[in-house]
Design a protein around this motif. Structure first.
Motif, PDB file in Angstrom:
ATOM      1  N   ILE A  87     -20.846   4.443   3.079  1.00 13.31           N
ATOM      2  CA  ILE A  87     -20.027   3.685   4.019  1.00 13.31           C
ATOM      3  C   ILE A  87     -18.815   3.093   3.296  1.00 13.31           C
ATOM      4  O   ILE A  87     -17.704   3.082   3.824  1.00 13.31           O
ATOM      5  CB  ILE A  87     -20.847   2.590   4.756  1.00 13.31           C
ATOM      6  CG1 ILE A  87     -19.994   1.859   5.799  1.00 13.31           C
ATOM      7  CG2 ILE A  87     -21.446   1.591   3.793  1.00 13.31           C
ATOM      8  CD1 ILE A  87     -19.672   2.656   7.017  1.00 13.31           C
ATOM      9  N   LYS A  88     -19.025   2.634   2.069  1.00 14.33           N
ATOM     10  CA  LYS A  88     -17.928   2.048   1.287  1.00 14.33           C
ATOM     11  C   LYS A  88     -16.845   3.092   1.004  1.00 14.33           C
ATOM     12  O   LYS A  88     -15.649   2.812   1.139  1.00 14.33           O
ATOM     13  CB  LYS A  88     -18.490   1.477  -0.014  1.00 14.33           C
ATOM     14  CG  LYS A  88     -17.506   0.710  -0.843  1.00 14.33           C
ATOM     15  CD  LYS A  88     -18.176   0.119  -2.063  1.00 14.33           C
ATOM     16  CE  LYS A  88     -17.161  -0.550  -2.956  1.00 14.33           C
ATOM     17  NZ  LYS A  88     -17.748  -1.077  -4.175  1.00 14.33           N
ATOM     18  N   GLN A  89     -17.247   4.292   0.630  1.00  7.76           N
ATOM     19  CA  GLN A  89     -16.283   5.365   0.372  1.00  7.76           C
ATOM     20  C   GLN A  89     -15.539   5.736   1.653  1.00  7.76           C
ATOM     21  O   GLN A  89     -14.322   5.931   1.634  1.00  7.76           O
ATOM     22  CB  GLN A  89     -17.001   6.607  -0.173  1.00  7.76           C
ATOM     23  CG  GLN A  89     -17.517   6.466  -1.574  1.00  7.76           C
ATOM     24  CD  GLN A  89     -18.371   7.661  -1.959  1.00  7.76           C
ATOM     25  OE1 GLN A  89     -19.254   8.081  -1.206  1.00  7.76           O
ATOM     26  NE2 GLN A  89     -18.105   8.213  -3.136  1.00  7.76           N
ATOM     27  N   TYR A  90     -16.268   5.826   2.748  1.00  6.74           N
ATOM     28  CA  TYR A  90     -15.656   6.203   4.015  1.00  6.74           C
ATOM     29  C   TYR A  90     -14.669   5.131   4.484  1.00  6.74           C
ATOM     30  O   TYR A  90     -13.566   5.458   4.941  1.00  6.74           O
ATOM     31  CB  TYR A  90     -16.730   6.444   5.074  1.00  6.74           C
ATOM     32  CG  TYR A  90     -16.160   6.842   6.406  1.00  6.74           C
ATOM     33  CD1 TYR A  90     -15.423   8.016   6.547  1.00  6.74           C
ATOM     34  CD2 TYR A  90     -16.348   6.045   7.529  1.00  6.74           C
ATOM     35  CE1 TYR A  90     -14.889   8.387   7.767  1.00  6.74           C
ATOM     36  CE2 TYR A  90     -15.818   6.407   8.757  1.00  6.74           C
ATOM     37  CZ  TYR A  90     -15.091   7.579   8.870  1.00  6.74           C
ATOM     38  OH  TYR A  90     -14.551   7.932  10.081  1.00  6.74           O
ATOM     39  N   GLU A  91     -15.038   3.881   4.352  1.00  7.53           N
ATOM     40  CA  GLU A  91     -14.131   2.801   4.737  1.00  7.53           C
ATOM     41  C   GLU A  91     -12.869   2.823   3.882  1.00  7.53           C
ATOM     42  O   GLU A  91     -11.764   2.638   4.381  1.00  7.53           O
ATOM     43  CB  GLU A  91     -14.827   1.443   4.627  1.00  7.53           C
ATOM     44  CG  GLU A  91     -15.857   1.218   5.716  1.00  7.53           C
ATOM     45  CD  GLU A  91     -16.690  -0.033   5.510  1.00  7.53           C
ATOM     46  OE1 GLU A  91     -16.672  -0.623   4.397  1.00  7.53           O
ATOM     47  OE2 GLU A  91     -17.375  -0.432   6.471  1.00  7.53           O
ATOM     48  N   TYR A  92     -13.040   3.059   2.584  1.00 12.75           N
ATOM     49  CA  TYR A  92     -11.896   3.096   1.678  1.00 12.75           C
ATOM     50  C   TYR A  92     -10.921   4.215   2.063  1.00 12.75           C
ATOM     51  O   TYR A  92      -9.727   3.983   2.250  1.00 12.75           O
ATOM     52  CB  TYR A  92     -12.343   3.268   0.223  1.00 12.75           C
ATOM     53  CG  TYR A  92     -11.187   3.462  -0.717  1.00 12.75           C
ATOM     54  CD1 TYR A  92     -10.451   2.370  -1.161  1.00 12.75           C
ATOM     55  CD2 TYR A  92     -10.794   4.733  -1.127  1.00 12.75           C
ATOM     56  CE1 TYR A  92      -9.357   2.536  -1.993  1.00 12.75           C
ATOM     57  CE2 TYR A  92      -9.704   4.912  -1.969  1.00 12.75           C
ATOM     58  CZ  TYR A  92      -8.990   3.808  -2.403  1.00 12.75           C
ATOM     59  OH  TYR A  92      -7.911   3.990  -3.215  1.00 12.75           O
ATOM     60  N   ILE A  93     -11.432   5.442   2.198  1.00 12.07           N
ATOM     61  CA  ILE A  93     -10.533   6.557   2.473  1.00 12.07           C
ATOM     62  C   ILE A  93      -9.943   6.441   3.874  1.00 12.07           C
ATOM     63  O   ILE A  93      -8.790   6.836   4.100  1.00 12.07           O
ATOM     64  CB  ILE A  93     -11.206   7.939   2.238  1.00 12.07           C
ATOM     65  CG1 ILE A  93     -10.145   9.045   2.155  1.00 12.07           C
ATOM     66  CG2 ILE A  93     -12.250   8.253   3.272  1.00 12.07           C
ATOM     67  CD1 ILE A  93      -9.071   8.868   1.111  1.00 12.07           C
ATOM     68  N   SER A  94     -10.676   5.866   4.807  1.00 11.48           N
ATOM     69  CA  SER A  94     -10.131   5.644   6.153  1.00 11.48           C
ATOM     70  C   SER A  94      -8.925   4.716   6.093  1.00 11.48           C
ATOM     71  O   SER A  94      -7.896   4.982   6.729  1.00 11.48           O
ATOM     72  CB  SER A  94     -11.192   5.065   7.084  1.00 11.48           C
ATOM     73  OG  SER A  94     -12.216   6.000   7.309  1.00 11.48           O
ATOM     74  N   ARG A  95      -9.040   3.643   5.330  1.00 11.44           N
ATOM     75  CA  ARG A  95      -7.909   2.712   5.168  1.00 11.44           C
ATOM     76  C   ARG A  95      -6.724   3.411   4.516  1.00 11.44           C
ATOM     77  O   ARG A  95      -5.577   3.231   4.937  1.00 11.44           O
ATOM     78  CB  ARG A  95      -8.320   1.498   4.325  1.00 11.44           C
ATOM     79  CG  ARG A  95      -9.077   0.438   5.071  1.00 11.44           C
ATOM     80  CD  ARG A  95      -9.204  -0.852   4.272  1.00 11.44           C
ATOM     81  NE  ARG A  95      -9.732  -0.654   2.925  1.00 11.44           N
ATOM     82  CZ  ARG A  95     -11.035  -0.669   2.611  1.00 11.44           C
ATOM     83  NH1 ARG A  95     -11.937  -0.860   3.536  1.00 11.44           N
ATOM     84  NH2 ARG A  95     -11.418  -0.477   1.372  1.00 11.44           N
ATOM     85  N   GLU A  96      -6.987   4.187   3.483  1.00  9.58           N
ATOM     86  CA  GLU A  96      -5.908   4.885   2.769  1.00  9.58           C
ATOM     87  C   GLU A  96      -5.213   5.896   3.676  1.00  9.58           C
ATOM     88  O   GLU A  96      -3.983   6.001   3.662  1.00  9.58           O
ATOM     89  CB  GLU A  96      -6.457   5.573   1.514  1.00  9.58           C
ATOM     90  CG  GLU A  96      -7.020   4.629   0.471  1.00  9.58           C
ATOM     91  CD  GLU A  96      -6.000   3.634  -0.036  1.00  9.58           C
ATOM     92  OE1 GLU A  96      -4.969   4.069  -0.570  1.00  9.58           O
ATOM     93  OE2 GLU A  96      -6.239   2.415   0.099  1.00  9.58           O
ATOM     94  N   LEU A  97      -5.983   6.640   4.450  1.00 13.11           N
ATOM     95  CA  LEU A  97      -5.397   7.621   5.361  1.00 13.11           C
ATOM     96  C   LEU A  97      -4.609   6.926   6.470  1.00 13.11           C
ATOM     97  O   LEU A  97      -3.523   7.386   6.839  1.00 13.11           O
ATOM     98  CB  LEU A  97      -6.483   8.522   5.957  1.00 13.11           C
ATOM     99  CG  LEU A  97      -7.172   9.472   4.976  1.00 13.11           C
ATOM    100  CD1 LEU A  97      -8.361  10.155   5.648  1.00 13.11           C
ATOM    101  CD2 LEU A  97      -6.210  10.502   4.412  1.00 13.11           C
ATOM    102  N   ASN A  98      -5.133   5.827   6.987  1.00 13.78           N
ATOM    103  CA  ASN A  98      -4.411   5.082   8.021  1.00 13.78           C
ATOM    104  C   ASN A  98      -3.093   4.552   7.483  1.00 13.78           C
ATOM    105  O   ASN A  98      -2.060   4.626   8.164  1.00 13.78           O
ATOM    106  CB  ASN A  98      -5.263   3.933   8.572  1.00 13.78           C
ATOM    107  CG  ASN A  98      -6.351   4.421   9.496  1.00 13.78           C
ATOM    108  OD1 ASN A  98      -6.285   5.516  10.040  1.00 13.78           O
ATOM    109  ND2 ASN A  98      -7.377   3.610   9.669  1.00 13.78           N
ATOM    110  N   GLU A  99      -3.113   4.030   6.272  1.00 20.59           N
ATOM    111  CA  GLU A  99      -1.890   3.504   5.669  1.00 20.59           C
ATOM    112  C   GLU A  99      -0.862   4.629   5.463  1.00 20.59           C
ATOM    113  O   GLU A  99       0.317   4.464   5.751  1.00 20.59           O
ATOM    114  CB  GLU A  99      -2.200   2.816   4.341  1.00 20.59           C
ATOM    115  CG  GLU A  99      -1.006   2.172   3.678  1.00 20.59           C
ATOM    116  CD  GLU A  99      -0.360   1.061   4.501  1.00 20.59           C
ATOM    117  OE1 GLU A  99       0.847   0.827   4.309  1.00 20.59           O
ATOM    118  OE2 GLU A  99      -1.041   0.439   5.331  1.00 20.59           O
ATOM    119  N   ALA A 100      -1.322   5.779   4.976  1.00 22.17           N
ATOM    120  CA  ALA A 100      -0.417   6.920   4.788  1.00 22.17           C
ATOM    121  C   ALA A 100       0.158   7.368   6.135  1.00 22.17           C
ATOM    122  O   ALA A 100       1.343   7.704   6.232  1.00 22.17           O
ATOM    123  CB  ALA A 100      -1.150   8.073   4.104  1.00 22.17           C
TER     124      ALA A 100
END
Length: 111
Positions: A87-100
């Protein structure tokens, strides 16, 4: 102007390092399908960002970047649902993709 002067480039370059490390740890059974697809899309986003930096007419390139980011969102959600990501990895990459995605959208609006 150097690529480092573009916030999207800097952000994606950092995200790409995380993505590459992440897909190396995916299960062997999906390493040649899912991991390869994620890697290819992520590298294509970097290439498209570089192309956009050096183009005068960049809207179509930026739209391709947005589309690839959306594809990555779906693939990472699939990885999470299959429990290849925490869940931590998924939350992290979701934030990064949203920001991009937000950065790309802002660049599109600039013209």
């Amino acid at each position: 102007m150097a690529t480092e002067d573009y916030p999207l480039y800097v952000h994606w370059y950092k995200s790409l390092g995380w993505i590459m490390d992440c897909v190396e740890r995916l299960p062997k059974k999906v390493r040649f399908s899912l991991a390869t697809r994620i890697t290819d899309l992520s590298l294509e986003v970097l290439e498209l960002i570089i192309e956009a930096i050096y183009q005068k007419e960049r809207v179509m390139t930026l739209k391709k970047i947005n589309l690839n980011i959306e594809k990555l969102r779906v693939l990472f959600r699939f990885c999470f649902e299959r429990q290849y990501l925490s869940i931590k990895q998924y939350e992290y990459i979701s934030r990064e993709l949203n920001e991009a995605g937000k950065m790309t959208g802002g660049w599109i609006k600039q013209g």
